[in-house]
Enzyme design. Sequence first.
Site, PDB file in Angstrom:
ATOM      1  N   GLU A  60       2.390  -8.307  19.091  1.00  0.00           N
ATOM      2  CA  GLU A  60       2.799  -9.440  19.953  1.00  0.00           C
ATOM      3  C   GLU A  60       4.184  -9.895  19.506  1.00  0.00           C
ATOM      4  O   GLU A  60       4.639  -9.514  18.429  1.00  0.00           O
ATOM      5  CB  GLU A  60       1.792 -10.585  19.808  1.00  0.00           C
ATOM      6  CG  GLU A  60       1.707 -11.092  18.385  1.00  0.00           C
ATOM      7  CD  GLU A  60       0.385 -11.806  18.075  1.00  0.00           C
ATOM      8  OE1 GLU A  60      -0.543 -11.760  18.880  1.00  0.00           O
ATOM      9  OE2 GLU A  60       0.324 -12.396  16.984  1.00  0.00           O
TER      10      GLU A  60
ATOM     11  N   CYS B 266       4.834  -5.320 -17.175  1.00  0.00           N
ATOM     12  CA  CYS B 266       4.650  -6.249 -18.293  1.00  0.00           C
ATOM     13  C   CYS B 266       5.474  -7.504 -18.029  1.00  0.00           C
ATOM     14  O   CYS B 266       6.699  -7.422 -17.836  1.00  0.00           O
ATOM     15  CB  CYS B 266       5.117  -5.595 -19.598  1.00  0.00           C
ATOM     16  SG  CYS B 266       5.064  -6.730 -21.013  1.00  0.00           S
TER      17      CYS B 266
ATOM     18  N   ASP C 257       0.861  -1.195   0.000  1.00  0.00           N
ATOM     19  CA  ASP C 257       0.000   0.000   0.000  1.00  0.00           C
ATOM     20  C   ASP C 257       0.893   1.240   0.000  1.00  0.00           C
ATOM     21  O   ASP C 257       2.113   1.146   0.140  1.00  0.00           O
ATOM     22  CB  ASP C 257      -0.910  -0.024   1.252  1.00  0.00           C
ATOM     23  CG  ASP C 257      -0.118  -0.004   2.550  1.00  0.00           C
ATOM     24  OD1 ASP C 257      -0.229  -0.966   3.341  1.00  0.00           O
ATOM     25  OD2 ASP C 257       0.653   0.954   2.776  1.00  0.00           O
TER      26      ASP C 257
ATOM     27  N   HIS D 138       8.600  -5.495  -1.593  1.00  0.00           N
ATOM     28  CA  HIS D 138       7.705  -6.494  -2.182  1.00  0.00           C
ATOM     29  C   HIS D 138       6.815  -5.882  -3.255  1.00  0.00           C
ATOM     30  O   HIS D 138       5.806  -6.470  -3.640  1.00  0.00           O
ATOM     31  CB  HIS D 138       6.842  -7.147  -1.092  1.00  0.00           C
ATOM     32  CG  HIS D 138       7.628  -8.026  -0.175  1.00  0.00           C
ATOM     33  ND1 HIS D 138       7.122  -8.482   1.022  1.00  0.00           N
ATOM     34  CD2 HIS D 138       8.892  -8.530  -0.255  1.00  0.00           C
ATOM     35  CE1 HIS D 138       8.034  -9.236   1.623  1.00  0.00           C
ATOM     36  NE2 HIS D 138       9.114  -9.274   0.861  1.00  0.00           N
TER      37      HIS D 138
ATOM     38  N   ALA E 200       0.301  -0.535  16.957  1.00  0.00           N
ATOM     39  CA  ALA E 200       1.284   0.392  16.366  1.00  0.00           C
ATOM     40  C   ALA E 200       0.866   1.849  16.558  1.00  0.00           C
ATOM     41  O   ALA E 200       1.707   2.719  16.806  1.00  0.00           O
ATOM     42  CB  ALA E 200       1.441   0.083  14.877  1.00  0.00           C
TER      43      ALA E 200
HETATM   44  C1  BV8 Z   1      13.021 -14.949  -2.067  1.00  0.00           C
HETATM   45  C2  BV8 Z   1       3.356 -10.298  -1.985  1.00  0.00           C
HETATM   46  C3  BV8 Z   1      15.122 -15.484  -3.063  1.00  0.00           C
HETATM   47  C4  BV8 Z   1       2.930  -8.912  -1.800  1.00  0.00           C
HETATM   48  C5  BV8 Z   1       4.617 -11.459  -0.318  1.00  0.00           C
HETATM   49  C6  BV8 Z   1      10.385 -22.189  -0.990  1.00  0.00           C
HETATM   50  C7  BV8 Z   1      10.352 -21.742  -2.302  1.00  0.00           C
HETATM   51  C8  BV8 Z   1      10.641 -20.417  -2.639  1.00  0.00           C
HETATM   52  C9  BV8 Z   1      10.945 -19.507  -1.634  1.00  0.00           C
HETATM   53  C10 BV8 Z   1      10.956 -19.961  -0.335  1.00  0.00           C
HETATM   54  C11 BV8 Z   1      10.694 -21.274   0.011  1.00  0.00           C
HETATM   55  N1  BV8 Z   1      10.775 -21.407   1.362  1.00  0.00           N
HETATM   56  C12 BV8 Z   1      11.084 -20.199   1.901  1.00  0.00           C
HETATM   57  C13 BV8 Z   1      11.206 -19.332   0.876  1.00  0.00           C
HETATM   58  C14 BV8 Z   1      11.508 -17.943   0.965  1.00  0.00           C
HETATM   59  C15 BV8 Z   1      10.185 -17.201   0.914  1.00  0.00           C
HETATM   60  C16 BV8 Z   1       9.631 -17.238   2.339  1.00  0.00           C
HETATM   61  O1  BV8 Z   1      10.157 -16.576   3.197  1.00  0.00           O
HETATM   62  N2  BV8 Z   1       8.556 -18.028   2.560  1.00  0.00           N
HETATM   63  C17 BV8 Z   1       8.016 -18.107   3.914  1.00  0.00           C
HETATM   64  C18 BV8 Z   1       6.502 -18.131   3.866  1.00  0.00           C
HETATM   65  C19 BV8 Z   1       8.604 -19.333   4.600  1.00  0.00           C
HETATM   66  N3  BV8 Z   1      10.488 -15.855   0.503  1.00  0.00           N
HETATM   67  C20 BV8 Z   1      10.447 -15.545  -0.800  1.00  0.00           C
HETATM   68  O2  BV8 Z   1      10.067 -16.293  -1.679  1.00  0.00           O
HETATM   69  C21 BV8 Z   1      10.952 -14.146  -1.120  1.00  0.00           C
HETATM   70  N4  BV8 Z   1      11.894 -14.224  -2.181  1.00  0.00           N
HETATM   71  O3  BV8 Z   1      13.281 -15.624  -1.090  1.00  0.00           O
HETATM   72  O4  BV8 Z   1      13.861 -14.843  -3.162  1.00  0.00           O
HETATM   73  C22 BV8 Z   1      16.045 -14.635  -2.251  1.00  0.00           C
HETATM   74  C23 BV8 Z   1      16.768 -15.213  -1.198  1.00  0.00           C
HETATM   75  C24 BV8 Z   1      17.637 -14.423  -0.454  1.00  0.00           C
HETATM   76  C25 BV8 Z   1      17.786 -13.064  -0.737  1.00  0.00           C
HETATM   77  C26 BV8 Z   1      17.020 -12.516  -1.756  1.00  0.00           C
HETATM   78  C27 BV8 Z   1      16.142 -13.294  -2.506  1.00  0.00           C
HETATM   79  C28 BV8 Z   1       9.814 -13.261  -1.581  1.00  0.00           C
HETATM   80  C29 BV8 Z   1       8.941 -12.923  -0.384  1.00  0.00           C
HETATM   81  C30 BV8 Z   1       7.870 -11.929  -0.821  1.00  0.00           C
HETATM   82  C31 BV8 Z   1       6.604 -12.665  -1.043  1.00  0.00           C
HETATM   83  N5  BV8 Z   1       5.502 -11.710  -1.238  1.00  0.00           N
HETATM   84  N6  BV8 Z   1       3.488 -10.859  -0.645  1.00  0.00           N
HETATM   85  C32 BV8 Z   1       1.548  -8.910  -1.266  1.00  0.00           C
HETATM   86  O5  BV8 Z   1       0.717  -9.669  -1.793  1.00  0.00           O
HETATM   87  O6  BV8 Z   1       1.315  -8.140  -0.333  1.00  0.00           O
HETATM   88  S1  BV8 Z   1       4.871 -11.909   1.282  1.00  0.00           S
HETATM   89  C33 BV8 Z   1       3.716 -11.230   2.326  1.00  0.00           C
HETATM   90  O7  BV8 Z   1       4.198 -11.481   3.640  1.00  0.00           O
HETATM   91  C34 BV8 Z   1       3.600  -9.709   2.240  1.00  0.00           C
HETATM   92  O8  BV8 Z   1       4.554  -9.089   1.407  1.00  0.00           O
HETATM   93  C35 BV8 Z   1       3.844  -9.299   3.681  1.00  0.00           C
HETATM   94  O9  BV8 Z   1       4.284  -8.027   3.781  1.00  0.00           O
HETATM   95  C36 BV8 Z   1       4.856 -10.300   4.036  1.00  0.00           C
HETATM   96  C37 BV8 Z   1       5.262 -10.414   5.449  1.00  0.00           C
HETATM   97  O10 BV8 Z   1       4.085 -10.512   6.236  1.00  0.00           O
HETATM   98  P1  BV8 Z   1       3.915  -9.445   7.416  1.00  0.00           P
HETATM   99  O11 BV8 Z   1       4.004  -8.077   6.829  1.00  0.00           O
HETATM  100  O12 BV8 Z   1       4.864  -9.778   8.523  1.00  0.00           O
HETATM  101  O13 BV8 Z   1       2.417  -9.686   7.845  1.00  0.00           O
HETATM  102  P2  BV8 Z   1       1.881 -10.830   8.830  1.00  0.00           P
HETATM  103  O14 BV8 Z   1       0.401 -10.879   8.670  1.00  0.00           O
HETATM  104  O15 BV8 Z   1       2.683 -12.073   8.656  1.00  0.00           O
HETATM  105  O16 BV8 Z   1       2.213 -10.257  10.287  1.00  0.00           O
HETATM  106  C38 BV8 Z   1       1.568  -9.078  10.741  1.00  0.00           C
HETATM  107  C39 BV8 Z   1       2.167  -8.754  12.095  1.00  0.00           C
HETATM  108  O17 BV8 Z   1       1.580  -7.530  12.536  1.00  0.00           O
HETATM  109  C40 BV8 Z   1       1.850  -9.808  13.138  1.00  0.00           C
HETATM  110  O18 BV8 Z   1       3.031 -10.100  13.876  1.00  0.00           O
HETATM  111  C41 BV8 Z   1       0.817  -9.124  14.057  1.00  0.00           C
HETATM  112  O19 BV8 Z   1       0.996  -9.483  15.415  1.00  0.00           O
HETATM  113  C42 BV8 Z   1       1.171  -7.667  13.881  1.00  0.00           C
HETATM  114  N7  BV8 Z   1       0.029  -6.753  14.045  1.00  0.00           N
HETATM  115  C43 BV8 Z   1      -1.277  -6.978  13.736  1.00  0.00           C
HETATM  116  N8  BV8 Z   1      -1.993  -5.874  14.077  1.00  0.00           N
HETATM  117  C44 BV8 Z   1      -1.128  -4.964  14.585  1.00  0.00           C
HETATM  118  C45 BV8 Z   1       0.165  -5.516  14.567  1.00  0.00           C
HETATM  119  N9  BV8 Z   1       1.247  -4.850  15.020  1.00  0.00           N
HETATM  120  C46 BV8 Z   1       1.050  -3.600  15.510  1.00  0.00           C
HETATM  121  N10 BV8 Z   1      -0.161  -3.007  15.553  1.00  0.00           N
HETATM  122  C47 BV8 Z   1      -1.257  -3.649  15.110  1.00  0.00           C
HETATM  123  N11 BV8 Z   1      -2.459  -3.038  15.158  1.00  0.00           N
END
Ligand code: BV8
Length: 231
Positions: free
Chosen positions: A200, A114, A91, A106, A216
């Site tokens: 958390e 494209c 966003d 991201h 936050a």
């Molecule tokens: C990469 C798209 C190589 C955008 C996203 C197997 C195959 C391939 C890759 C992998 C694999 N196994 C692992 C990997 C790596 C993979 C990965 O990490 N997977 C995970 C699931 C295990 N990563 C990748 O593939 C990345 N690329 O590795 O390339 C490389 C290697 C090394 C160096 C460079 C490159 C690409 C990752 C990007 C994927 N795209 N989304 C979109 O649609 O939005 S990921 C998605 O998760 C979003 O981008 C999001 O931002 C991101 C992280 O999530 P969070 O932001 O943390 O959100 P979440 O809900 O998880 O947590 C929210 C937190 O807020 C919570 O803790 C909560 O308590 C807190 N909260 C809630 N309310 C509040 C609050 N805090 C404060 N106040 C509040 N009110």
Amino acid sequence: MAKIVILTGAGISAESGLGTFRDKDGLWTRYDLNEVATPQGFARNPGLVHDFYNARRANAAVAHPNAAHHALARLQAALPGQVQIITQNVDDLHEQAGSTDVWHMHGRLARARCASCNHRWDAPAVMAVQHPCPACTAPKTRPDIVWFGEYPFHMDDIEQALSQADLFVAIGTSGNVYPAAGFVQMANLAGADSLELNLEPSQTITDFAQARHGPASNIVPAWVEEILSGR
Ligand code: BV8
């Protein structure tokens, strides 16, 4: 080079009404990320992927920055050139609050790309794969978003900033997704202090020297006021 490097995640936008991913009824509980956030999913069913991002683009279009976004913009303005914001969020609430030079590692909902020639342009509200690319006319339009398995943007700049940071702060991220979740370890190796501001404890809480937990919109302005009053 920035003394304070800040990483934000979906949690900073939660109080602006944008869903998080892994909280109760989060986005990944309603969509299969393999279908809507991977290149394979886009190849299989581009319409479903565009539906997912069109819906999020519509939500983001009516969302407003909250007190946490505004506090970070105040911090940046008070310490010119000292505060680098890296966001996992797609966003533009940081920009709406007045933050500048935000690195969207991201990608962004506001941009289209494209899949054939990599040309980028401002996204229409509703995007479809058959929209011809303005540069090469291929009907291969995709969101300018980094999916799982794709290389995040700004990685060289990020590694450089972390190597020279005095303080690394992670805000509103669960520490599930790499390489973002590994930034705190890079900051620690560089000798920086580290602070987690989250609702958390995250998956990487043990890597942080300090942590404060709560919404936050409360804990980020409080922390910024402390920094600005030099306490
Ligand atoms: C990469 C798209 C190589 C955008 C996203 C197997 C195959 C391939 C890759 C992998 C694999 N196994 C692992 C990997 C790596 C993979 C990965 O990490 N997977 C995970 C699931 C295990 N990563 C990748 O593939 C990345 N690329 O590795 O390339 C490389 C290697 C090394 C160096 C460079 C490159 C690409 C990752 C990007 C994927 N795209 N989304 C979109 O649609 O939005 S990921 C998605 O998760 C979003 O981008 C999001 O931002 C991101 C992280 O999530 P969070 O932001 O943390 O959100 P979440 O809900 O998880 O947590 C929210 C937190 O807020 C919570 O803790 C909560 O308590 C807190 N909260 C809630 N309310 C509040 C609050 N805090 C404060 N106040 C509040 N009110």
